[in-house]
Design a protein around this motif. Structure first.
Motif, short mmCIF file in Angstrom:
data_model
loop_
_atom_site.label_atom_id
_atom_site.label_comp_id
_atom_site.label_asym_id
_atom_site.label_seq_id
_atom_site.Cartn_x
_atom_site.Cartn_y
_atom_site.Cartn_z
N ILE A 137 -12.83 25.54 60.11
CA ILE A 137 -12.68 26.45 59.09
C ILE A 137 -12.66 27.98 59.48
CG2 ILE A 137 -13.73 27.60 56.76
CD1 ILE A 137 -14.57 24.70 55.98
N CYS A 138 -13.68 28.21 60.20
CA CYS A 138 -13.78 29.64 61.09
C CYS A 138 -12.53 29.95 61.89
CB CYS A 138 -14.98 29.79 61.66
SG CYS A 138 -16.50 29.39 60.57
N ARG A 139 -11.95 29.00 62.38
CA ARG A 139 -10.71 29.04 63.21
C ARG A 139 -9.39 29.23 62.28
NH1 ARG A 139 -13.19 25.00 66.28
NH2 ARG A 139 -11.54 23.54 65.63
N GLY A 140 -9.44 28.96 60.93
CA GLY A 140 -8.30 28.97 60.09
C GLY A 140 -7.29 27.73 60.47
N GLU A 141 -8.15 26.58 60.70
CA GLU A 141 -7.41 25.44 61.11
C GLU A 141 -7.73 24.27 60.29
OE1 GLU A 141 -7.45 26.48 66.15
OE2 GLU A 141 -8.52 24.59 65.44
N SER A 142 -8.52 24.25 59.60
CA SER A 142 -8.84 23.31 58.58
C SER A 142 -8.83 23.55 57.00
CB SER A 142 -10.33 22.44 58.95
OG SER A 142 -10.69 21.27 58.24
N TYR A 143 -8.30 23.04 56.51
CA TYR A 143 -7.61 23.44 54.81
C TYR A 143 -8.48 22.43 53.87
CZ TYR A 143 -4.40 25.65 57.72
OH TYR A 143 -4.16 26.48 59.20
N PHE A 144 -9.08 23.18 52.96
CA PHE A 144 -9.47 22.16 51.87
C PHE A 144 -9.25 22.60 50.28
CE2 PHE A 144 -12.51 21.77 55.18
CZ PHE A 144 -13.74 20.71 54.81
N CYS A 145 -9.00 21.63 49.51
CA CYS A 145 -8.95 21.61 48.23
C CYS A 145 -10.09 21.28 47.30
CB CYS A 145 -7.64 20.93 47.64
SG CYS A 145 -7.80 19.20 47.95
N ILE A 146 -9.98 21.58 46.09
CA ILE A 146 -11.36 21.18 45.31
C ILE A 146 -10.83 20.09 44.16
CG2 ILE A 146 -12.95 22.29 43.79
CD1 ILE A 146 -13.21 23.06 46.54
N GLY A 147 -11.56 18.92 44.22
CA GLY A 147 -11.25 18.09 43.14
C GLY A 147 -12.28 17.82 42.12
N MET A 148 -11.96 18.82 41.05
CA MET A 148 -12.74 18.88 39.75
C MET A 148 -12.20 18.33 38.62
SD MET A 148 -15.01 22.44 40.36
CE MET A 148 -15.87 22.74 41.93
N SER A 149 -10.96 19.03 38.11
CA SER A 149 -10.56 18.71 36.83
C SER A 149 -9.86 17.37 37.01
CB SER A 149 -9.47 19.66 36.40
OG SER A 149 -9.85 21.08 36.25
N GLU A 150 -9.74 16.63 35.75
CA GLU A 150 -9.21 15.45 35.63
C GLU A 150 -8.25 15.26 34.27
OE1 GLU A 150 -11.85 12.33 35.94
OE2 GLU A 150 -12.82 12.59 37.67
#
Length: 382
Positions: free
Chosen positions: A121-134
């Motif tokens: 994450i700190c290197r800008g190489e790993s990307y995340f999304c947030i799974g909340m709404s349904e």
């Protein structure tokens, strides 16, 4: 309600010193970057740009040095974020990981999870999304139906998430799933998981927006097997963890700077001799922008102190969304320039883009109705 939720908080001098270097970097890196792309800003995906920020040490500013962060704190991250957004930099690739997934893992994750996820994450190489709404839940997270059930040493995931920003570009999702029977208390029986989106049984389907882009997604879990180390934090405590996470999501400068590119093209089009109406409205915009910034900095101070300012963060997002959504309408009142998707000048194209995107500002990160419910509870009105 605490009286001092929005106590004025000045950016510390050591954090403020970063601003000059960031502006110089952006001036060189984005010298030929057109206004219509700057309008996308934190929805603009550019992995190379994110990795360049990582090499500068400008990602993971609040994360420990042991995991690749700079341990400079939340105000340093605020300065970086503010400059990136004001310039319209394409920050979407790293944004969610840097803003909330990294801090969430750092706070609730195991040592092994921190070692695995935070350096990338700190290197800008790993990307995340947030799974909340349904579907059929919207921002009412307590009504989610997607499940994670025990399967040997791991978990079996089934269900669907929707409005998941950047899922089609992301490596991982932090998903809120139901791990127990629905309780009398609506906020019990939920847990958070780090889900590798390359696992068999996961389908990501982009949702095309009015402007023709694909930022939101549907994500389907069809009997997905997740290893046991996917659980983050404590089983059954997902709601408490999510509310802490949402304070990061709802309080930052992205909640009132999404239309900044349009403010700039509007002022450029008006020129140095505005009429009385134009001058008055630009003055009002400036005053509101300064107020929202001070409110956001007050929340940043609470986050730096380890607090969970859910109520104050909801205020920033709600008022910020109102501000952002009014700017395209104001631009049309102040200038006789029609929005144009093709042809026309910079202002016409930026106006067209943000007119189409503005309705989504009060959807992402929690709808206006949900936010005002949180605010009402904070005021003791419900």
């Amino acid at each position: 309600m605490a009286i001092n939720e929005f106590t004025y908080s000045k950016i510390p001098a050591e954090a403020e010193t970063l601003r000059v270097e960031v502006r110089q970097f952006l001036s060189q890196t984005l010298s030929d970057y057109p206004p219509v792309l700057r309008a996308q800003s934190w929805m603009g995906f550019d992995a190379h740009f994110s990795q360049a920020l990582g090499r500068k040490g400008w990602l993971g500013m609040a994360l420990p040095k042991a995991y690749g962060g700079s341990q400079a704190g939340f105000f340093a991250r605020y300065v970086i974020s503010e400059e990136l957004l004001a310039a319209g930099a394409p920050v979407s690739a790293h944004w969610i990981a840097d803003r909330q997934s990294g801090p969430l893992i750092n706070k609730f994750g195991t040592p092994a999870q921190k070692d695995r996820y935070l350096p990338a994450i700190c290197r800008g190489e790993s990307y995340f999304c947030i799974g909340m709404s349904e579907p059929n839940s919207g921002s009412d997270l307590a009504s989610i139906k997607s499940t994670a059930t025990r399967d040997g040493d791991g978990w079996r995931l089934n269900g669907q998430k929707v409005w998941t920003t950047n899922a089609h570009h992301s490596h991982y999702m932090i998903a809120l799933l139901r791990t127990g029977e629905k309780q009398a208390a609506r906020h019990e029986g939920m847990s958070q998981f780090i889900v590798d989106l390359s696992l068999p049984g996961i389908t990501v389907r982009p949702i095309r927006d009015l402007a023709g882009g694909e930022h939101f997604n549907e994500v389907f879990f069809d009997n997905v097997y997740l290893p046991g180390d996917g659980l983050i934090g404590t089983e059954g405590k997902g709601w408490d963890q999510v509310t802490a996470e949402l304070a990061f999501e709802r309080s930052g400068p992205e909640r009132f700077l999404s239309s900044m590119a349009l403010i700039k093209t509007m002022i450029d089009a008006i020129g140095s001799r505005p009429d009385a109406l134009q001058a008055a409205e630009i003055g009002r915009l400036t005053a509101r922008l300064a107020t929202l910034r001070n409110m956001s900095l007050a929340v940043t101070a609470q986050l730096a102190d380890g607090a969970n300012p859910a109520w104050a963060a909801s205020c920033v997002k709600d008022l910020g969304n109102v501000f952002e959504q009014e700017i395209p309408e104001l631009a049309q009142r102040l200038l006789d320039i029609e929005p144009r998707q093709q042809g026309g000048g910079d202002h016409a194209r930026v106006l067209a883009y943000l007119m189409q995107m503005a309705p989504s500002f009060s959807l992402r990160g929690g709808t206006r109705e949900i936010l005002r419910g949180i605010i009402a509870r904070g005021l003791g009105l419900r």
